[in-house]
Design a protein around this motif. Structure first.
Motif, short mmCIF file in Angstrom:
data_model
loop_
_atom_site.label_atom_id
_atom_site.label_comp_id
_atom_site.label_asym_id
_atom_site.label_seq_id
_atom_site.Cartn_x
_atom_site.Cartn_y
_atom_site.Cartn_z
N GLU A 1 -7.44 -16.09 -12.67
CA GLU A 1 -8.20 -15.27 -13.60
C GLU A 1 -8.32 -13.85 -13.09
O GLU A 1 -8.14 -13.58 -11.91
N GLY A 2 -8.63 -12.95 -13.99
CA GLY A 2 -8.86 -11.57 -13.62
C GLY A 2 -7.64 -10.68 -13.77
O GLY A 2 -7.68 -9.52 -13.40
N ALA A 3 -6.57 -11.22 -14.31
CA ALA A 3 -5.37 -10.40 -14.50
C ALA A 3 -5.58 -9.44 -15.66
O ALA A 3 -6.29 -9.74 -16.62
N LEU A 4 -4.98 -8.29 -15.54
CA LEU A 4 -5.00 -7.32 -16.63
C LEU A 4 -4.23 -7.93 -17.81
O LEU A 4 -3.14 -8.47 -17.61
N PRO A 5 -4.77 -7.89 -19.03
CA PRO A 5 -4.05 -8.46 -20.16
C PRO A 5 -2.64 -7.89 -20.27
O PRO A 5 -2.44 -6.68 -20.21
N GLY A 6 -1.67 -8.77 -20.37
CA GLY A 6 -0.27 -8.36 -20.46
C GLY A 6 0.47 -8.41 -19.14
O GLY A 6 1.68 -8.46 -19.09
N ALA A 7 -0.28 -8.40 -18.03
CA ALA A 7 0.35 -8.52 -16.71
C ALA A 7 0.68 -9.99 -16.47
O ALA A 7 0.10 -10.89 -17.08
N ARG A 8 1.60 -10.23 -15.55
CA ARG A 8 2.03 -11.60 -15.29
C ARG A 8 1.08 -12.34 -14.35
O ARG A 8 1.26 -13.52 -14.10
N GLY A 9 0.07 -11.67 -13.84
CA GLY A 9 -0.90 -12.26 -12.93
C GLY A 9 -1.70 -11.16 -12.28
O GLY A 9 -1.68 -10.02 -12.72
N ARG A 10 -2.40 -11.52 -11.21
CA ARG A 10 -3.18 -10.54 -10.45
C ARG A 10 -2.34 -10.04 -9.28
O ARG A 10 -1.62 -10.81 -8.66
N TRP A 11 -2.46 -8.78 -8.97
CA TRP A 11 -1.79 -8.19 -7.82
C TRP A 11 -2.83 -7.94 -6.74
O TRP A 11 -3.85 -7.29 -6.99
N LEU A 12 -2.58 -8.48 -5.54
CA LEU A 12 -3.50 -8.31 -4.43
C LEU A 12 -2.76 -7.71 -3.23
O LEU A 12 -1.58 -7.98 -3.02
N ILE A 13 -3.47 -6.93 -2.46
CA ILE A 13 -2.90 -6.30 -1.27
C ILE A 13 -2.85 -7.34 -0.15
O ILE A 13 -3.87 -7.93 0.19
N CYS A 14 -1.66 -7.54 0.42
CA CYS A 14 -1.51 -8.48 1.54
C CYS A 14 -1.34 -7.74 2.87
O CYS A 14 -1.47 -8.34 3.93
N ARG A 15 -1.05 -6.45 2.80
CA ARG A 15 -0.98 -5.62 4.01
C ARG A 15 -1.36 -4.20 3.63
O ARG A 15 -0.88 -3.68 2.62
N ARG A 16 -2.22 -3.60 4.45
CA ARG A 16 -2.63 -2.21 4.22
C ARG A 16 -2.66 -1.46 5.54
O ARG A 16 -3.20 -1.94 6.52
N GLU A 17 -2.07 -0.27 5.50
CA GLU A 17 -2.24 0.67 6.60
C GLU A 17 -2.84 1.93 6.00
O GLU A 17 -2.30 2.51 5.07
N THR A 18 -3.99 2.33 6.54
CA THR A 18 -4.65 3.55 6.10
C THR A 18 -4.33 4.64 7.11
O THR A 18 -4.58 4.48 8.30
N VAL A 19 -3.76 5.73 6.61
CA VAL A 19 -3.35 6.83 7.46
C VAL A 19 -4.17 8.06 7.08
O VAL A 19 -4.07 8.54 5.94
N PHE A 20 -5.00 8.54 8.00
CA PHE A 20 -5.73 9.78 7.76
C PHE A 20 -4.80 10.95 8.09
O PHE A 20 -4.14 10.97 9.12
#
Length: 158
Positions: A126-145
């Motif tokens: 649940e929670g997918a944007l209508p029309g999208a094939r599902g939810r997209w979640l971040i599995c890896r993040r690097e924050t660069v200042f």
């Protein structure tokens, strides 16, 4: 899975925007709608975090002492690429975070800017944007200042 459709790109943008909203509202429960449970995260203040709960706790702890500020995080230049299989994506998103002082620091601010380098996966549920094939979640993040400008005391003092 079939190849991506244009709504998948909007769904990814919504996931990334939700992170800014979580920071500005200090609603870290939203991290479950942004990151996979086993996300790998690297931030300038703490590297090698594993899991959405650890990431949320670290950021909440960092922001807990910032009750004397308000913030506005904004996303700007962005490049999103969805793989040929349509289940994985990468995104580079530039951001600006402005922190406004209160009380003693009223009228002062500090601005940080940089980029989020993300890997995302398509998940069902649940929670997918209508029309999208599902939810997209971040599995890896690097924050660069990339820089900071302003009154650093806004981030430190009462």
């Amino acid at each position: 899975m079939s190849s991506p459709n244009p709504v998948d790109y909007f769904a990814i943008q919504n996931t990334l925007a939700r992170y800014c909203i979580a920071l500005d509202t200090k609603d870290f429960t939203l991290f479950d709608q942004i990151f996979t449970p086993d996300v790998d995260a690297i931030y300038p203040f703490r590297s090698a975090m594993k899991g959405a709960q650890e990431l949320a706790a670290a950021i909440e702890q960092r922001h807990h002492r910032l009750t004397h500020i308000t913030s506005q995080h904004a996303l700007t230049t962005q490049m999103i690429e969805i793989d040929a299989g349509g289940t994985k994506a990468s995104a580079v998103t530039y951001f600006t975070g402005i922190h406004f002082g209160k009380g003693t620091w009223q009228g002062k601010e500090v601005t940080a800017w940089g980029k989020y380098v993300d890997s995302l996966v398509l998940v069902e549920g649940e929670g997918a944007l209508p029309g999208a094939r599902g939810r997209w979640l971040i599995c890896r993040r690097e924050t660069v200042f990339m820089g900071r400008l302003g009154e650093e005391g806004v981030m430190d003092g009462e």
